[in-house]
Design an enzyme around this catalytic site. Structure first.
Site, PDB file in Angstrom:
ATOM      1  N   ASP A 122       0.861  -1.175   0.000  1.00 39.31           N
ATOM      2  CA  ASP A 122       0.000   0.000   0.000  1.00 39.31           C
ATOM      3  C   ASP A 122       0.909   1.239   0.000  1.00 39.31           C
ATOM      4  O   ASP A 122       1.839   1.323   0.800  1.00 39.31           O
ATOM      5  CB  ASP A 122      -0.844  -0.061   1.290  1.00 39.31           C
ATOM      6  CG  ASP A 122      -1.817   1.092   1.414  1.00 39.31           C
ATOM      7  OD1 ASP A 122      -1.642   2.102   0.716  1.00 39.31           O
ATOM      8  OD2 ASP A 122      -2.744   0.961   2.228  1.00 39.31           O
TER       9      ASP A 122
ATOM     10  N   THR B 102      -5.796   6.991  -0.217  1.00 41.60           N
ATOM     11  CA  THR B 102      -4.647   6.939  -1.132  1.00 41.60           C
ATOM     12  C   THR B 102      -4.186   8.348  -1.465  1.00 41.60           C
ATOM     13  O   THR B 102      -2.987   8.640  -1.472  1.00 41.60           O
ATOM     14  CB  THR B 102      -5.026   6.190  -2.431  1.00 41.60           C
ATOM     15  OG1 THR B 102      -5.525   4.913  -2.075  1.00 41.60           O
ATOM     16  CG2 THR B 102      -3.852   6.032  -3.365  1.00 41.60           C
TER      17      THR B 102
ATOM     18  N   TYR C   2     -12.793  11.320  -5.016  1.00 42.47           N
ATOM     19  CA  TYR C   2     -11.687  11.438  -5.976  1.00 42.47           C
ATOM     20  C   TYR C   2     -11.263  12.901  -6.128  1.00 42.47           C
ATOM     21  O   TYR C   2     -10.091  13.243  -5.968  1.00 42.47           O
ATOM     22  CB  TYR C   2     -12.133  10.859  -7.320  1.00 42.47           C
ATOM     23  CG  TYR C   2     -11.021  10.772  -8.341  1.00 42.47           C
ATOM     24  CD1 TYR C   2      -9.890   9.988  -8.101  1.00 42.47           C
ATOM     25  CD2 TYR C   2     -11.105  11.461  -9.549  1.00 42.47           C
ATOM     26  CE1 TYR C   2      -8.879   9.896  -9.049  1.00 42.47           C
ATOM     27  CE2 TYR C   2     -10.095  11.365 -10.500  1.00 42.47           C
ATOM     28  CZ  TYR C   2      -8.981  10.590 -10.240  1.00 42.47           C
ATOM     29  OH  TYR C   2      -7.975  10.504 -11.171  1.00 42.47           O
TER      30      TYR C   2
ATOM     31  N   LYS D  33      -7.813  14.501  -4.549  1.00 40.54           N
ATOM     32  CA  LYS D  33      -6.738  15.036  -5.394  1.00 40.54           C
ATOM     33  C   LYS D  33      -6.499  16.512  -5.077  1.00 40.54           C
ATOM     34  O   LYS D  33      -5.360  16.987  -5.113  1.00 40.54           O
ATOM     35  CB  LYS D  33      -7.102  14.864  -6.872  1.00 40.54           C
ATOM     36  CG  LYS D  33      -7.105  13.403  -7.344  1.00 40.54           C
ATOM     37  CD  LYS D  33      -5.692  12.846  -7.528  1.00 40.54           C
ATOM     38  CE  LYS D  33      -5.713  11.472  -8.182  1.00 40.54           C
ATOM     39  NZ  LYS D  33      -4.373  10.886  -8.372  1.00 40.54           N
TER      40      LYS D  33
ATOM     41  N   TYR E  35       4.238  21.553   1.095  1.00 39.56           N
ATOM     42  CA  TYR E  35       5.598  20.993   1.194  1.00 39.56           C
ATOM     43  C   TYR E  35       6.588  21.808   0.360  1.00 39.56           C
ATOM     44  O   TYR E  35       7.747  21.988   0.731  1.00 39.56           O
ATOM     45  CB  TYR E  35       5.611  19.532   0.726  1.00 39.56           C
ATOM     46  CG  TYR E  35       5.434  18.539   1.862  1.00 39.56           C
ATOM     47  CD1 TYR E  35       6.535  18.055   2.568  1.00 39.56           C
ATOM     48  CD2 TYR E  35       4.175  18.098   2.229  1.00 39.56           C
ATOM     49  CE1 TYR E  35       6.385  17.148   3.606  1.00 39.56           C
ATOM     50  CE2 TYR E  35       4.012  17.189   3.265  1.00 39.56           C
ATOM     51  CZ  TYR E  35       5.122  16.716   3.953  1.00 39.56           C
ATOM     52  OH  TYR E  35       4.979  15.827   4.981  1.00 39.56           O
TER      53      TYR E  35
ATOM     54  N   ARG F 154     -13.341   2.358 -18.175  1.00 37.84           N
ATOM     55  CA  ARG F 154     -13.675   3.749 -18.464  1.00 37.84           C
ATOM     56  C   ARG F 154     -14.543   3.772 -19.718  1.00 37.84           C
ATOM     57  O   ARG F 154     -14.621   2.769 -20.439  1.00 37.84           O
ATOM     58  CB  ARG F 154     -12.386   4.551 -18.718  1.00 37.84           C
ATOM     59  CG  ARG F 154     -11.390   4.468 -17.585  1.00 37.84           C
ATOM     60  CD  ARG F 154     -11.918   5.125 -16.330  1.00 37.84           C
ATOM     61  NE  ARG F 154     -12.126   6.554 -16.512  1.00 37.84           N
ATOM     62  CZ  ARG F 154     -11.195   7.494 -16.335  1.00 37.84           C
ATOM     63  NH1 ARG F 154      -9.994   7.132 -15.944  1.00 37.84           N
ATOM     64  NH2 ARG F 154     -11.461   8.772 -16.514  1.00 37.84           N
TER      65      ARG F 154
HETATM   66  N1  UDP Z   1     -19.837   6.937 -19.563  1.00 43.11           N
HETATM   67  C1  UDP Z   1     -20.820   6.353 -20.332  1.00 43.11           C
HETATM   68  N2  UDP Z   1     -20.948   4.987 -20.296  1.00 43.11           N
HETATM   69  C2  UDP Z   1     -20.135   4.187 -19.554  1.00 43.11           C
HETATM   70  C3  UDP Z   1     -19.120   4.781 -18.785  1.00 43.11           C
HETATM   71  C4  UDP Z   1     -19.004   6.157 -18.807  1.00 43.11           C
HETATM   72  O1  UDP Z   1     -21.564   7.052 -21.032  1.00 43.11           O
HETATM   73  O2  UDP Z   1     -20.327   2.960 -19.578  1.00 43.11           O
HETATM   74  C5  UDP Z   1     -19.703   8.405 -19.585  1.00 43.11           C
HETATM   75  C6  UDP Z   1     -19.521   9.034 -18.218  1.00 43.11           C
HETATM   76  O3  UDP Z   1     -20.754   9.283 -17.612  1.00 43.11           O
HETATM   77  C7  UDP Z   1     -18.766  10.308 -18.593  1.00 43.11           C
HETATM   78  C8  UDP Z   1     -17.920   9.899 -19.780  1.00 43.11           C
HETATM   79  O4  UDP Z   1     -18.537   8.745 -20.323  1.00 43.11           O
HETATM   80  O5  UDP Z   1     -19.659  11.312 -18.970  1.00 43.11           O
HETATM   81  C9  UDP Z   1     -16.481   9.620 -19.483  1.00 43.11           C
HETATM   82  O6  UDP Z   1     -16.408   8.600 -18.545  1.00 43.11           O
HETATM   83  P1  UDP Z   1     -15.049   7.997 -17.984  1.00 43.11           P
HETATM   84  O7  UDP Z   1     -15.332   6.622 -17.532  1.00 43.11           O
HETATM   85  O8  UDP Z   1     -13.933   8.136 -18.942  1.00 43.11           O
HETATM   86  O9  UDP Z   1     -14.736   8.894 -16.680  1.00 43.11           O
HETATM   87  P2  UDP Z   1     -14.713  10.476 -16.423  1.00 43.11           P
HETATM   88  O10 UDP Z   1     -14.169  11.165 -17.640  1.00 43.11           O
HETATM   89  O11 UDP Z   1     -16.129  10.893 -16.154  1.00 43.11           O
HETATM   90  O12 UDP Z   1     -13.866  10.612 -15.246  1.00 43.11           O
END
Ligand code: UDP
Length: 337
Positions: A80, A115, A168, A172, A182, A211
Site C-alpha cells: 500500500d 490513497t 476522488y 486530489k 511541502y 472507463r
Molecule cells: N460513460 C458512459 N458509459 C459508460 C461509462 C461512462 O456514457 O459505460 C460516460 C460518463 O458518464 C462520462 C464519460 O462517459 O460522462 C467519461 O467517462 P469515464 O469513464 O472516462 O470517466 P470520467 O471522464 O467521467 O472521469
C-alpha cells in the site's frame, strides 16, 4: 513480451524526449502496475533508469508489468502506498497510485481518499528525506463540472464537496494543497500534472474498472450494447497514452516546473455519443447504443487549455482522436474476451 503497438509507442515516446535526464536515475513509480504507471516503467527502463514499483494491485494488473520482472533494473514491491518505505536513495518519485475509474472509486470512497491523502503525505516525506523530485498525478477532476472551457490551471473549479465524485476530486485537491505546502515550507521539488482522460493500450476495460473509452471498445468487440450515460452530449477530450507519458516525462525533467500545476491533455473535444458512434463504425460491430441514466455530478464538458504545458515543456499533444482511437481498437482486438 510486449506487442508491436506498445513497442512502437514506447519508441515514439522516446523520440519525443531529448537528452539523457533519466539515464542512471533511481525512480520510484507508485501505481506502476496501472495504466499510465506501467507505460512510465517501460519508457524509463529503456532510457536506462532503475525502476522500483510500488503497487497494491487494487486497480493495477500483473499483466502490465510481468514482461519487466526479469529485468535486473526493475523491482516490484507489493505494498500500500500509504505504508511503503524505501531505504535506498531515490532520485525521482512518480506518484501515480490512485483510483481513477468513477464506478470503482465510488464503490471505494474511503480507500480513494486515503490513497490521495495518506499516500501523498507518505510520498512527500520520502521525497523530502531523499531530496528527490516528486511528480504527482493529479487530474482534470480537480475542476469538477468546469464553467470555463477550455479550462486553464488558474480556474479554481466547481466541485461538490460531498457528492459521489468528491472522494476522488477532493482527495486530489487535498493532495495538491499538501504538496504546495511541502513546496513552500520545505522547498520540496514538486510538480503536478493534471491529466485529462488518457487512453490507449492497457486502459482497463473490465467491470467497475472500465472507463467509457475502453468499456465501449469491449462492448463493441463482443457485440454487447454500448452503454451511453445520459443523452451522450457530455464531452471529454481524450489524450492518447504516448502524448500523456511524453508530457509527464517532460514535466519531470523540466527545470521550469518546480511548484507548478500543468494541464496535460488533448484539446480535441468529443461527445460521449460521438465516441460510441466512432467505435461502432471502426469496429463494424452490431452493437446497439443503449441509453442509461446520467450519474450525478457527471461533468458536462471537459477540455484543457494546454498553453502552460506548451510554455514549460515546449511541446503539446499531437496524436489526434481518430488515430489514437484506431490504434487502441487494434490493440484491444488482439486480446481474447
Ligand atoms: N460513460 C458512459 N458509459 C459508460 C461509462 C461512462 O456514457 O459505460 C460516460 C460518463 O458518464 C462520462 C464519460 O462517459 O460522462 C467519461 O467517462 P469515464 O469513464 O472516462 O470517466 P470520467 O471522464 O467521467 O472521469
Amino acid at each position: 513480451m510486449i506487442d508491436n503497438i506498445v513497442f512502437e509507442d514506447i519508441e515514439t515516446i522516446k523520440s519525443n524526449l531529448k537528452g539523457d535526464f533519466f539515464a542512471g536515475k533511481k525512480v520510484l513509480v507508485t501505481g506502476g502496475a496501472g495504466f499510465i504507471g506501467s507505460w512510465l516503467c517501460d519508457v524509463l527502463l529503456s532510457l536506462g533508469s532503475e525502476v522500483i514499483v510500488v503497487d497494491d494491485f487494487s486497480t493495477g494488473r500483473t499483466r502490465n508489468i510481468e514482461h519487466l520482472m526479469q529485468n535486473p533494473k526493475f523491482k516490484l514491491v507489493k505494498s500500500d502506498v500509504c505504508k511503503f518505505q524505501e531505504k535506498e536513495k531515490l532520485d525521482l518519485i512518480l506518484h501515480m497510485a490512485g483510483h481513477a475509474s468513477p464506478d470503482e472509486y465510488m464503490a471505494h470512497p474511503i480507500e480513494t481518499l486515503q490513497t490521495s491523502a495518506d499516500g501523498t503525505r507518505n510520498m512527500a516525506e520520502l521525497a523530502r528525506k531523499n531530496d528527490a523530485t516528486l511528480l504527482f498525478a493529479s487530474t482534470s477532476e480537480v475542476y469538477g463540472d468546469a464553467e470555463i472551457v477550455p479550462t486553464p490551471e488558474t480556474y479554481w473549479g466547481k466541485v461538490n464537496p460531498i457528492g459521489p465524485r468528491s472522494c476522488y476530486d477532493e482527495g486530489k485537491r487535498f493532495a495538491e494543497a499538501l504538496l504546495m505546502a511541502y513546496c513552500k515550507q520545505c522547498g520540496l521539488n514538486v510538480r503536478v500534472p493534471r491529466i485529462f482522460n488518457s487512453y490507449g493500450p492497457r486502459l482497463r476495460e473490465d467491470g467497475l474498472y472500465g472507463r467509457a473509452m475502453s468499456r465501449f471498445i469491449l462492448q463493441a468487440l463482443t457485440n454487447q450494447p454500448i452503454t451511453v450515460y445520459g443523452d451522450g452530449k457530455q464531452t471529454r477530450s481524450f489524450c492518447y497514452i504516448t502524448d500523456t507519458v511524453t508530457g509527464l516525462m517532460l514535466l519531470t525533467a523540466s527545470s521550469k516546473a518546480k511548484g507548478e500545476v500543468v494541464n496535460i491533455g488533448n484539446t480535441q473535444e468529443v461527445s460521449v455519443l460521438e465516441l460510441a458512434k466512432k467505435i461502432k463504425k471502426i469496429t463494424k460491430c452490431k452493437s446497439e447504443i443503449e441509453f442509461h441514466p446520467l450519474p450525478k455530478d457527471d461533468p458536462k464538458r471537459r477540455r484543457p487549455d494546454t498553453t502552460k504545458l506548451e510554455k514549460i515543456a515546449l511541446w503539446k499533444p499531437s496524436v489526434n482522436f481518430e488515430k489514437g482511437l484506431k490504434r487502441t481498437i487494434v490493440w484491444f482486438s488482439g486480446k481474447k474476451y
